[in-house]
Design a protein around this motif. Structure first.
Motif, short mmCIF file in Angstrom:
data_model
loop_
_atom_site.label_atom_id
_atom_site.label_comp_id
_atom_site.label_asym_id
_atom_site.label_seq_id
_atom_site.Cartn_x
_atom_site.Cartn_y
_atom_site.Cartn_z
N ALA A 194 1.02 -1.20 0.07
CA ALA A 194 0.26 -0.09 0.27
C ALA A 194 0.58 1.44 -0.04
O ALA A 194 2.02 1.09 0.72
CB ALA A 194 -0.53 -0.21 1.38
N TRP A 236 -4.22 2.05 -2.94
CA TRP A 236 -3.72 1.03 -3.28
C TRP A 236 -2.75 0.76 -4.19
O TRP A 236 -3.01 1.27 -5.00
CB TRP A 236 -4.76 -0.71 -3.51
CG TRP A 236 -5.41 -0.64 -2.19
CD1 TRP A 236 -6.72 -0.50 -1.62
CD2 TRP A 236 -5.06 -1.56 -1.07
NE1 TRP A 236 -7.21 -1.09 -0.80
CE2 TRP A 236 -5.91 -1.73 0.09
CE3 TRP A 236 -3.79 -1.87 -0.51
CZ2 TRP A 236 -5.86 -1.85 1.40
CZ3 TRP A 236 -3.42 -2.76 0.27
CH2 TRP A 236 -4.70 -2.71 1.04
N ALA A 285 -9.26 2.89 -0.57
CA ALA A 285 -7.84 2.40 0.44
C ALA A 285 -8.03 2.29 1.89
O ALA A 285 -7.22 3.29 2.12
CB ALA A 285 -6.93 2.76 -0.61
N VAL A 322 -9.90 -5.65 3.85
CA VAL A 322 -9.19 -4.98 2.84
C VAL A 322 -11.13 -4.29 1.74
O VAL A 322 -11.64 -4.56 1.64
CB VAL A 322 -8.27 -5.40 1.93
CG1 VAL A 322 -7.53 -6.28 1.94
CG2 VAL A 322 -9.44 -6.88 0.81
N ARG A 378 -8.36 -7.62 -7.16
CA ARG A 378 -7.70 -6.58 -5.74
C ARG A 378 -7.84 -7.65 -4.45
O ARG A 378 -6.71 -7.84 -3.97
CB ARG A 378 -7.49 -5.17 -5.74
CG ARG A 378 -6.56 -5.07 -4.83
CD ARG A 378 -6.39 -3.38 -5.35
NE ARG A 378 -6.37 -3.19 -6.23
CZ ARG A 378 -4.90 -2.52 -6.05
NH1 ARG A 378 -4.37 -3.23 -6.15
NH2 ARG A 378 -4.97 -2.11 -7.74
N LEU A 401 -5.15 -9.32 -2.92
CA LEU A 401 -4.66 -9.00 -1.19
C LEU A 401 -5.11 -11.00 -0.41
O LEU A 401 -4.28 -10.33 0.21
CB LEU A 401 -5.34 -8.31 -0.67
CG LEU A 401 -5.05 -6.74 -1.62
CD1 LEU A 401 -5.97 -5.72 -1.15
CD2 LEU A 401 -3.65 -6.07 -1.39
#
Length: 189
Positions: free
Chosen positions: A29, A116, A132, A156, A168, A172
């Motif tokens: 990040a 991110w 984010a 997340v 994503r 993650l």
């Protein structure tokens, strides 16, 4: 006002595993500038004392409501237990000491990221600061401490789990040995 989708990617009874997962996710990040926010329900005088060492000037109010006591009124939180904590905009280095201080009381720690990062090899574009975030719920399965549990969940945040952002979330989750369970909460920003 808008919302992000907070997707649960790892639930574990091992707090050190959850903390390691958070560190891994923070490494992918953009943290500049970053800050951390805290929400908790503190029931015990011991936890309260430890949290007040970590967060001087702690913002809180009695769980029964502000009329039952608050930091704003200058009341003693130990006389008002249980108390709700909503403390925002703290430095990143306060997160892990806060987590360690919580004992068995429920809390949520939210890292406000600058974004991110893009992951070209996975076909992921950068996500802006607006969507984010990363949240660790301690002794709770949900963001708001309504589902107390003996485990801890890493969430997340992305704009929308029904879109390209879902790739994503899976990426993650893979970074931390977790998986997206389909559990998503809307998080006001």
């Amino acid at each position: 006002m808008s919302n992000s989708d907070a997707a649960a990617v790892l639930t574990t009874s091992d707090l050190s595993e959850a903390t390691r997962a958070v560190r891994t996710l923070l490494s992918v990040a953009d943290l500049d500038p970053g800050e951390v926010d805290f929400e908790a329900v503190i029931r015990s005088p011991d936890v309260l004392a430890r949290v007040r060492q970590v967060l001087p000037g702690l913002e809180w109010w009695a769980s029964s409501g502000k009329e039952g006591g608050s930091s704003e009124a200058g009341d003693d939180p130990a006389a008002c237990l249980p108390v709700q904590v909503f403390d925002w905009g703290r430095p990143l280095d306060r997160a892990e000491p806060f987590i360690a201080a919580m004992g068995s009381d429920p809390a949520a720690v939210r890292w406000d990221l600058d974004g991110w990062l893009a992951v070209p090899e996975a076909g992921l574009e950068a996500i802006s600061q607006k969507y984010a975030y990363l949240t660790l719920t301690v002794n709770s399965r949900d963001l708001y401490q309504n589902e107390p549990s003996r485990d801890h969940t890493v969430h997340v945040h992305v704009h929308n789990c029904d879109s390209d952002d879902l790739a994503r979330v899976h990426w993650l989750a893979d970074r931390v040995g977790g998986r997206f369970t389909g559990r998503v909460e809307s998080a006001p920003l």
